[in-house]
Design an enzyme around this catalytic site. Sequence first.
Site, PDB file in Angstrom:
ATOM      1  CB  CYS A  61      -0.911  -0.002   1.225  1.00  0.00           C
ATOM      2  SG  CYS A  61      -1.860   1.522   1.447  1.00  0.00           S
ATOM      3  CD1 TRP A  94      -6.242  -3.387   5.012  1.00  0.00           C
ATOM      4  CD2 TRP A  94      -4.617  -4.375   3.848  1.00  0.00           C
ATOM      5  NE1 TRP A  94      -5.962  -2.583   3.931  1.00  0.00           N
ATOM      6  CE2 TRP A  94      -4.961  -3.161   3.199  1.00  0.00           C
ATOM      7  CE3 TRP A  94      -3.600  -5.167   3.296  1.00  0.00           C
ATOM      8  CZ2 TRP A  94      -4.344  -2.730   2.033  1.00  0.00           C
ATOM      9  CZ3 TRP A  94      -2.981  -4.734   2.135  1.00  0.00           C
ATOM     10  CH2 TRP A  94      -3.345  -3.530   1.513  1.00  0.00           C
ATOM     11  CB  THR A 128      -7.834   2.237   5.162  1.00  0.00           C
ATOM     12  OG1 THR A 128      -7.945   3.164   6.261  1.00  0.00           O
ATOM     13  CG2 THR A 128      -9.111   2.280   4.335  1.00  0.00           C
ATOM     14  CB  VAL A 129      -2.917  -0.243   6.070  1.00  0.00           C
ATOM     15  CG1 VAL A 129      -3.332  -1.437   6.892  1.00  0.00           C
ATOM     16  CG2 VAL A 129      -2.869  -0.609   4.589  1.00  0.00           C
ATOM     17  CE1 TYR A 192      -5.126   2.619  -5.587  1.00  0.00           C
ATOM     18  CE2 TYR A 192      -3.564   4.440  -5.564  1.00  0.00           C
ATOM     19  CZ  TYR A 192      -3.925   3.155  -5.177  1.00  0.00           C
ATOM     20  OH  TYR A 192      -3.082   2.412  -4.385  1.00  0.00           O
TER      21      TYR A 192
END
Length: 348
Positions: A61, A94, A128-129, A192
């Site tokens: 990521c 995750w 999210t990370v 993206y």
Amino acid sequence: MNDDLSTAGSYVTAGAEFTRDTNYIDDRITAFRTESGHDAEGRLLWPVESDRYRLIVARGCPWANRAVISRRLLGLEKTISLGIAGPVHDKRSWSFDLDPDGLDPVLRIPRLQDAFLARFPDYPRGITVPAIVEVASGQVVTNDYPQITIDFALEWTAFHREGAPQLYPEHLRAEIDEVNSVVFSDVNNGVYRCGFAGSQKSYERAYRTLFDRLDWLTERLSTRRYLVGDTITEADIRLFTTLVRFDAVYHGHFKTNRQKLTEMPVLWAYARDLFQTPGFGDTIDFEQIKQHYYIVHTDLNPTQIVPVGPDATGWLEPSGRDALGGRPFGDGTPPPPPPAAERVPDLV
């Protein structure tokens, strides 16, 4: 590999432009306290404290990569522990499939989602990370990735290593913020917007914007070694994590194919210069980067086949950027090698 495609996430909405959800848990970890326990913008404040928090990231990521680089450059490895999720996730979370028994060795949970639900049982958004989790409670504190690295630079100074660089110096903050804003919109998120475009029109619009901005960055970096000032700053960290993924992922997978990074001489040299700077390239695992994108995005790559190339050894070729001057760490020094448990595979 995620063989059960029913749990795979969906990233493209037919006919629509990609829009990133930028609403995060915006709590902050700060050295300053207020009577209300909140900052001027109403965000909940947690105290800076060694060994209290665990930074959860994934090597694939780019947003998490920023936090890893910042933590390395500032020398916070002994203060904030690091948990590394695997490169592949599904639409739920995750997971810690790289760890023994599939559990984070400190938090003892199989999925990052567990830390979010421990605090917010009905958490409605994406997991999210990077995310910071309080170890004792097992609860997520924040996943507000732009603020995490700013606070690493400004709020954790009592725990910075000797010789830590000034990543967000006061006299350059306005310019750093200005550069970061356009780089986020057009480059970090721009790739993206190309890859997840739901129509030809939205893709082409994002494509033109991306390469117009890369041309602007080329011009800016043709006469200066770093984006702002003569030292590495937050702005360089944010651009680097996109550039380092460009040829391995974005050029093909996201169709950002006017040129490869290796065909843009100024940006390629700039990216190599940073890659070879301690704290940058030693956070990069190209195999996990490719696995993340090519396996997770099944609506773009339904076969989940991960490409073998490109050859990454070119990242070690001299950049020649030192001829432009600049002092990578200002009056500071390079960080020492990463802890053994956090090392990534060598390119050769």
